[in-house]
Scaffold this motif. Structure first.
Motif, PDB file in Angstrom:
ATOM      1  N   ILE A 220       1.132  -1.227   0.168  1.00 47.45           N
ATOM      2  CA  ILE A 220       0.259  -0.129   0.386  1.00 47.45           C
ATOM      3  C   ILE A 220       0.220   1.158  -0.032  1.00 47.45           C
ATOM      4  O   ILE A 220       1.558   0.944   0.964  1.00 47.45           O
ATOM      5  CB  ILE A 220      -1.005  -0.212   1.130  1.00 47.45           C
ATOM      6  CG1 ILE A 220      -2.207  -1.204   1.125  1.00 47.45           C
ATOM      7  CG2 ILE A 220      -1.744   1.751   1.185  1.00 47.45           C
ATOM      8  CD1 ILE A 220      -2.545  -1.297   2.388  1.00 47.45           C
ATOM      9  N   LEU A 221       0.741   2.099  -0.518  1.00 43.86           N
ATOM     10  CA  LEU A 221       1.261   3.678  -0.640  1.00 43.86           C
ATOM     11  C   LEU A 221       0.415   4.865  -0.870  1.00 43.86           C
ATOM     12  O   LEU A 221      -0.375   3.932  -0.652  1.00 43.86           O
ATOM     13  CB  LEU A 221       1.896   4.011  -2.657  1.00 43.86           C
ATOM     14  CG  LEU A 221       2.444   2.007  -2.978  1.00 43.86           C
ATOM     15  CD1 LEU A 221       2.949   2.373  -5.022  1.00 43.86           C
ATOM     16  CD2 LEU A 221       3.804   1.693  -2.295  1.00 43.86           C
ATOM     17  N   GLU A 222       1.003   5.385  -0.731  1.00 41.88           N
ATOM     18  CA  GLU A 222       0.978   6.743  -0.251  1.00 41.88           C
ATOM     19  C   GLU A 222       1.437   7.897  -1.595  1.00 41.88           C
ATOM     20  O   GLU A 222       3.143   7.810  -1.919  1.00 41.88           O
ATOM     21  CB  GLU A 222       0.748   7.035   1.519  1.00 41.88           C
ATOM     22  CG  GLU A 222       0.040   8.864   0.791  1.00 41.88           C
ATOM     23  CD  GLU A 222       0.210   9.566   2.178  1.00 41.88           C
ATOM     24  OE1 GLU A 222       0.581   8.626   3.494  1.00 41.88           O
ATOM     25  OE2 GLU A 222      -0.007  10.813   2.350  1.00 41.88           O
ATOM     26  N   LEU A 223       0.077   8.234  -2.072  1.00 43.57           N
ATOM     27  CA  LEU A 223       0.653   9.490  -3.503  1.00 43.57           C
ATOM     28  C   LEU A 223       0.746  10.400  -3.239  1.00 43.57           C
ATOM     29  O   LEU A 223      -0.235  11.066  -3.075  1.00 43.57           O
ATOM     30  CB  LEU A 223       0.878   8.384  -4.399  1.00 43.57           C
ATOM     31  CG  LEU A 223       1.032   8.714  -6.171  1.00 43.57           C
ATOM     32  CD1 LEU A 223       1.153   7.825  -7.554  1.00 43.57           C
ATOM     33  CD2 LEU A 223       0.410  10.377  -6.829  1.00 43.57           C
ATOM     34  N   LYS A 224       2.277  11.215  -3.724  1.00 37.21           N
ATOM     35  CA  LYS A 224       1.201  12.619  -3.354  1.00 37.21           C
ATOM     36  C   LYS A 224       1.635  13.486  -5.093  1.00 37.21           C
ATOM     37  O   LYS A 224       2.601  13.397  -5.885  1.00 37.21           O
ATOM     38  CB  LYS A 224       2.567  13.600  -2.946  1.00 37.21           C
ATOM     39  CG  LYS A 224       2.249  14.997  -2.460  1.00 37.21           C
ATOM     40  CD  LYS A 224       3.621  16.024  -2.151  1.00 37.21           C
ATOM     41  CE  LYS A 224       4.896  15.162  -2.313  1.00 37.21           C
ATOM     42  NZ  LYS A 224       6.102  15.898  -1.883  1.00 37.21           N
ATOM     43  N   GLU A 263       9.808  -8.687  -5.884  1.00 38.69           N
ATOM     44  CA  GLU A 263       9.383  -7.858  -4.715  1.00 38.69           C
ATOM     45  C   GLU A 263      10.713  -6.909  -5.232  1.00 38.69           C
ATOM     46  O   GLU A 263      10.375  -5.359  -5.041  1.00 38.69           O
ATOM     47  CB  GLU A 263       9.948  -8.238  -3.314  1.00 38.69           C
ATOM     48  CG  GLU A 263       9.828  -7.421  -2.399  1.00 38.69           C
ATOM     49  CD  GLU A 263       9.011  -8.320  -0.708  1.00 38.69           C
ATOM     50  OE1 GLU A 263       7.534  -7.940  -0.846  1.00 38.69           O
ATOM     51  OE2 GLU A 263      10.040  -8.538  -0.405  1.00 38.69           O
ATOM     52  N   THR A 264      12.128  -7.552  -5.417  1.00 40.51           N
ATOM     53  CA  THR A 264      12.784  -6.139  -5.542  1.00 40.51           C
ATOM     54  C   THR A 264      12.905  -5.725  -6.735  1.00 40.51           C
ATOM     55  O   THR A 264      13.217  -3.901  -6.536  1.00 40.51           O
ATOM     56  CB  THR A 264      14.369  -7.410  -6.062  1.00 40.51           C
ATOM     57  OG1 THR A 264      14.852  -8.436  -4.891  1.00 40.51           O
ATOM     58  CG2 THR A 264      15.293  -6.361  -5.972  1.00 40.51           C
ATOM     59  N   GLU A 265      12.047  -6.602  -7.867  1.00 44.44           N
ATOM     60  CA  GLU A 265      12.202  -5.248  -8.843  1.00 44.44           C
ATOM     61  C   GLU A 265      11.040  -4.347  -9.004  1.00 44.44           C
ATOM     62  O   GLU A 265      11.082  -2.930  -8.750  1.00 44.44           O
ATOM     63  CB  GLU A 265      11.115  -6.225 -10.279  1.00 44.44           C
ATOM     64  CG  GLU A 265      11.101  -5.437 -10.942  1.00 44.44           C
ATOM     65  CD  GLU A 265      10.577  -5.919 -12.459  1.00 44.44           C
ATOM     66  OE1 GLU A 265      10.199  -7.403 -12.651  1.00 44.44           O
ATOM     67  OE2 GLU A 265      10.061  -5.889 -13.273  1.00 44.44           O
ATOM     68  N   LEU A 266       9.629  -4.690  -7.980  1.00 45.73           N
ATOM     69  CA  LEU A 266       8.693  -3.413  -7.531  1.00 45.73           C
ATOM     70  C   LEU A 266       9.416  -2.232  -6.167  1.00 45.73           C
ATOM     71  O   LEU A 266       8.883  -1.512  -6.909  1.00 45.73           O
ATOM     72  CB  LEU A 266       7.831  -4.260  -6.817  1.00 45.73           C
ATOM     73  CG  LEU A 266       6.247  -3.127  -6.112  1.00 45.73           C
ATOM     74  CD1 LEU A 266       5.870  -3.010  -7.785  1.00 45.73           C
ATOM     75  CD2 LEU A 266       5.339  -3.636  -5.934  1.00 45.73           C
ATOM     76  N   LEU A 267      10.212  -3.330  -5.646  1.00 47.38           N
ATOM     77  CA  LEU A 267      10.772  -1.995  -4.911  1.00 47.38           C
ATOM     78  C   LEU A 267      10.916  -0.634  -5.308  1.00 47.38           C
ATOM     79  O   LEU A 267      11.727   0.332  -4.741  1.00 47.38           O
ATOM     80  CB  LEU A 267      12.373  -2.763  -4.008  1.00 47.38           C
ATOM     81  CG  LEU A 267      12.981  -2.019  -2.826  1.00 47.38           C
ATOM     82  CD1 LEU A 267      12.142  -0.978  -1.892  1.00 47.38           C
ATOM     83  CD2 LEU A 267      14.273  -2.815  -2.262  1.00 47.38           C
ATOM     84  N   GLU A 283       5.281  -2.955   6.780  1.00 42.65           N
ATOM     85  CA  GLU A 283       5.735  -3.158   7.744  1.00 42.65           C
ATOM     86  C   GLU A 283       7.162  -3.477   6.705  1.00 42.65           C
ATOM     87  O   GLU A 283       7.900  -3.332   6.785  1.00 42.65           O
ATOM     88  CB  GLU A 283       6.363  -3.498   9.140  1.00 42.65           C
ATOM     89  CG  GLU A 283       7.127  -3.740   9.665  1.00 42.65           C
ATOM     90  CD  GLU A 283       7.054  -1.261   9.887  1.00 42.65           C
ATOM     91  OE1 GLU A 283       8.124  -0.871   9.313  1.00 42.65           O
ATOM     92  OE2 GLU A 283       5.777  -0.804   9.740  1.00 42.65           O
ATOM     93  N   SER A 284       7.678  -5.316   6.348  1.00 43.84           N
ATOM     94  CA  SER A 284       8.228  -5.690   5.821  1.00 43.84           C
ATOM     95  C   SER A 284       8.899  -4.729   4.614  1.00 43.84           C
ATOM     96  O   SER A 284      10.352  -4.598   4.212  1.00 43.84           O
ATOM     97  CB  SER A 284       7.766  -6.944   4.926  1.00 43.84           C
ATOM     98  OG  SER A 284       7.399  -7.702   4.816  1.00 43.84           O
ATOM     99  N   PHE A 285       7.525  -4.314   3.844  1.00 46.59           N
ATOM    100  CA  PHE A 285       8.461  -3.880   2.268  1.00 46.59           C
ATOM    101  C   PHE A 285       8.733  -2.078   3.590  1.00 46.59           C
ATOM    102  O   PHE A 285      10.360  -1.452   2.398  1.00 46.59           O
ATOM    103  CB  PHE A 285       7.169  -3.223   1.575  1.00 46.59           C
ATOM    104  CG  PHE A 285       7.637  -2.979   0.306  1.00 46.59           C
ATOM    105  CD1 PHE A 285       7.970  -2.194  -0.374  1.00 46.59           C
ATOM    106  CD2 PHE A 285       7.137  -4.398  -0.652  1.00 46.59           C
ATOM    107  CE1 PHE A 285       8.192  -1.834  -1.721  1.00 46.59           C
ATOM    108  CE2 PHE A 285       7.502  -4.219  -2.051  1.00 46.59           C
ATOM    109  CZ  PHE A 285       8.119  -3.072  -2.843  1.00 46.59           C
ATOM    110  N   GLU A 291      15.827   0.355   4.501  1.00 50.72           N
ATOM    111  CA  GLU A 291      17.739   0.193   3.932  1.00 50.72           C
ATOM    112  C   GLU A 291      18.077   0.101   3.295  1.00 50.72           C
ATOM    113  O   GLU A 291      19.391   0.949   3.106  1.00 50.72           O
ATOM    114  CB  GLU A 291      16.878  -1.843   3.595  1.00 50.72           C
ATOM    115  CG  GLU A 291      17.436  -2.693   5.094  1.00 50.72           C
ATOM    116  CD  GLU A 291      16.517  -4.379   4.279  1.00 50.72           C
ATOM    117  OE1 GLU A 291      17.550  -4.696   3.792  1.00 50.72           O
ATOM    118  OE2 GLU A 291      16.435  -4.743   5.949  1.00 50.72           O
ATOM    119  N   ARG A 292      17.503   0.849   1.800  1.00 53.09           N
ATOM    120  CA  ARG A 292      18.201   1.524   0.926  1.00 53.09           C
ATOM    121  C   ARG A 292      18.682   2.725   1.303  1.00 53.09           C
ATOM    122  O   ARG A 292      19.268   3.297   1.116  1.00 53.09           O
ATOM    123  CB  ARG A 292      17.362   1.115  -0.322  1.00 53.09           C
ATOM    124  CG  ARG A 292      17.053   0.093  -1.330  1.00 53.09           C
ATOM    125  CD  ARG A 292      17.445  -0.631  -1.927  1.00 53.09           C
ATOM    126  NE  ARG A 292      17.430  -1.830  -2.431  1.00 53.09           N
ATOM    127  CZ  ARG A 292      17.787  -2.349  -3.882  1.00 53.09           C
ATOM    128  NH1 ARG A 292      18.417  -1.652  -4.198  1.00 53.09           N
ATOM    129  NH2 ARG A 292      17.915  -3.589  -3.853  1.00 53.09           N
TER     130      ARG A 292
END
Lengths: 301, 416
Positions: A220-224, A263-267, A283-285, A291-292
């Motif tokens: 789930i993302l919050e987009l501005k 997942e890495t690609e989406l990240l 939370e894991s995402f 981390e990045r």
């Protein structure tokens, strides 16, 4: 003309109904079944009565037809031109077919008319004889529902020799690669076609009853909506199952469903949006993003 | 006019599919200039074509309809269905099947002879069937000649019609047709071909598959025909900035495709400003082909020179390029990042500086286009230097903002 009724679902449904009628086997339930299968959601409300009406003059009230032949479905010039265009694509050779009857047909476009400007440049070797051979073997196994014995290199360079049930060939236009989706002993194996060394079709039927469950997750993302981020994100993530809900002050909640393997690609796709997109859950995402960023901060750029 | 699930032209429904599929958060009342009745009809049509992919949610503004498709799970683009919903008259469908049936045995017949057969062998089966006049039949025959379904030849003063010879063995190439109906930019035509088959192979799936581009097929087809003809054309586009339709006189040259977001752009010579310009296909409403361009070769040569310095589709200033250098820290065990650089560098160069650091350099017209890609290396960026200092500053400021919203090295803040 690309938008024409001759390609339409009503014409296709009518052709199938008429095939049955010419054979003298048409029933009322055939009409309803064919319309439901070949046309649209509401077609059944109008098409069955139309096809039996005097206005169309195709089927009589007692389900006979004046047609003497099963409907002929010749290719239009547009369709021939499209097929001719394909023959110049290196991927067309993978199928090992020669299309006759197109000598005097002009292709729809020249391959040089398209530039895939952000496609990765390490696509599969479509001209390689070994690749073509392996592709055709895989296609044969898929076509006939047979198992494959396959020798390939995994992504870490380890050599595998397995018997697998092939499920599908998956193509990515971004990677310009084919991957073979398979199952073996209830486990899913995704094999890059370019890494296949050798393969052969077995007599044994493929085991497609034991399809592994897809391992998907939601983020789930919050987009501005700044710098046109909303439109860019909506297009960017449109290949995934997605839901977008407006919040306030030009913000949106975006829910994406993705395969965990990606997942890495989406990240990296998400962090490419910078501060315009924040990962809210899970939370894991969020941890992966942090981390990045922590690694980045340590580089003092 | 009574509602029908069929449509006369594709342009109107394109906008609705775009809203439902790409965005999917507008209520009926938010569809602005469109009338409520038009909204209801288009929504109902799209639901009739694509019902299984339609969803909705409710919020304070009412019901929000959205289309959601996991394109990795489907063998066939469902949006092609919209192209199969062209309206037609009773006579269109009647004549389609009658004419192809009459000519099925390979006879060569005039329009008059075809009319006689229709009257005596087909219409006579029905009570109260309406008579057809020869000019209607002739018009349909000529339409089918232009579609390539029929051939015509002269026999004295008579024009004879026959079925076109179709030697293509479709069943031998059905797997190729199934693949390219999704992978080819004009795949909708492949979908028409698949409709002629009794069994369609279910062998392929597609990843990173942007199915929405299907709705641009009509515009793309028109542009390809102009490119083939080496002609100029007038394109009509919707300008979001000015919120109105604008017309441009251009010579189309190529179609640029992004495999990362599905957007497609027309690269064209724009006569008014004597420059290469890019236009989004999803914004082009219509294409009007005009005369051939004698100096097409000159424009193409000019474009080829410019293409060497494109990162994406932007030429901010054709007289100036910018240079961007990015240094990445790639530790042992992360060599796959070097592979990424090599496959994603486009026209850029990659060099190893020392055991841990790698440098990427590119000279492009518009380095701004590279910023999202640079961000994908967050976690490894040692430096970014650009001839346009604003770009360096933007990247740094964005990083700071990201540290803030994720609480890296301090308090977490909301997205600003």
């Amino acid at each position: 003309m690309i938008f024409s009724e001759v390609y339409g679902s009503y014409f296709n449904a009518a052709a199938k109904i008429l095939e049955r009628a010419v054979d003298g086997q048409l029933t009322e339930s055939d009409i309803v079944r064919i319309v439901n299968d070949s046309a649209f959601g509401e077609s059944v409300l109008s098409l069955p009565s139309k096809i039996k009406g005097t206005e169309w003059g195709l089927v009589t009230a007692d389900l006979k037809t004046p047609l003497k032949h099963k409907p002929y479905k010749p290719l239009t010039l547009l369709e021939k031109r499209w097929l001719k265009t394909l023959t110049s694509d290196p991927k067309f050779k993978l199928f090992g077919v020669e299309v006759k009857g197109l000598d005097d047909v002009e292709p729809l476009y020249d391959r040089g008319s398209f530039v895939y400007f952000d496609r990765y440049c390490d696509g599969d070797p479509y001209e390689s004889e070994d690749y073509i051979k392996n592709f055709r073997v895989v296609l044969e196994a898929l076509r006939n529902g047979k198992k494959l014995r396959i020798e390939f290199f995994g992504h870490k360079g380890r050599k595998h020799n397995k018997v697998v049930s092939p499920l599908r060939l998956e193509y990515s236009p971004q990677d310009d690669k084919f991957r073979l989706l398979t199952v073996s002993s209830g486990r899913s194996w995704i094999i890059n076609m370019a890494r296949v060394q050798i393969c052969s079709v077995m007599d044994e039927s493929a085991d497609t009853n034991e399809l592994p469950l897809r391992n998907t997750a939601e983020v789930i993302l919050e987009l501005k909506d700044e710098r046109n981020a909303l439109e860019r994100a909506m297009l960017h993530f449109s290949y995934l199952e997605k839901k977008t809900e407006p919040l306030d002050n030009g913000r949106y909640k975006v829910t994406l469903r993705y395969d965990r393997d990606d997942e890495t690609e989406l990240l990296i796709r998400i962090i490419a949006f910078g501060p315009m997109v924040k990962v809210l859950q899970p939370e894991s995402f969020v941890r992966l993003v942090k981390e990045r960023l922590t690694m980045q901060k340590m580089l003092n750029f | 006019m009574a509602y029908s699930e069929l449509i006369k032209n594709f342009a109107n429904v394109r906008d609705y599919i775009n809203e439902f599929y790409n965005f999917g958060f507008k209520s009926r009342r938010e569809f602005g200039s469109k009338s409520s009745r038009s909204y209801d009809n288009e929504r109902r049509r799209i639901e009739s074509w694509l019902g299984e992919y339609m969803n909705f949610f409710m919020d304070g503004d009412g019901k929000k309809i959205f289309l959601s498709v996991d394109s990795r799970q489907i063998a066939h683009n469902p949006l092609y269905k919209a192209f199969k919903a062209k309206t037609f008259t009773d006579r269109d469908i009647m004549l389609h099947f009658y004419i192809l049936d009459i000519l099925a045995d390979g006879e060569e017949l005039s329009s008059g002879e075809i009319m006689d057969r229709i009257t005596s062998e087909y219409l006579s089966v029905f009570d109260n069937a309406r008579e057809l006049d020869e000019s209607t039949i002739r018009k349909k025959l000529n339409e089918y000649v232009s579609l390539g379904l029929l051939w015509t030849k002269k026999d004295g003063r008579k024009k004879l019609y026959t079925l076109s010879v179709d030697e293509v063995n479709l069943s031998s190439c059905k797997e190729a047709a199934a693949f390219f109906s999704e992978a080819d930019p004009m795949g909708v035509i492949g979908s028409y071909i698949l409709d002629k088959l009794d069994m369609v192979p279910d062998v392929f799936r597609f990843k990173h598959h942007y199915i929405m581009t299907a709705v641009e097929s009509e515009v793309l087809y028109e542009l390809l025909e102009v490119i083939n003809a080496g002609a100029k054309c007038e394109i009509e586009m919707f300008s979001s900035r000015q919120n109105r339709l604008k017309k441009y006189s251009v010579m189309p040259m190529k179609i640029y495709v992004s495999t990362h977001n599905g957007r497609r752009y027309l690269m064209a010579w724009r006569f008014k400003f004597k420059e290469i310009a890019f236009y989004r296909l999803d914004k082009i409403k219509s294409v009007k082909c005009q005369e051939t361009v004698d100096t097409a070769g000159k424009y193409r040569t000019y474009a080829a020179e410019q293409e060497k310095f494109l990162w994406g589709v932007s030429v901010s200033d054709p007289h100036h390029t910018g240079i961007l250098e990015m240094t990445l820290r790639i530790e042992e065990g992360s060599e796959y990042i070097v592979d990424r650089l090599m496959r994603e560098k486009r026209g850029g160069k990659v060099e190893r500086l020392d055991s841990r650091n790698w440098k990427f350099t590119a000279e492009v017209y518009d380095p701004t286009e590279m910023v999202p890609w640079i961000r994908t290396f967050i976690g490894r960026i040692v430096s970014v230097k650009c001839s346009d200092k604003n770009i360096e500053e933007t990247i740094k400021a964005d990083l700071k903002a990201m540290y803030k919203i994720y609480g890296i090295g301090g308090e977490e803040d909301d997205i600003q």
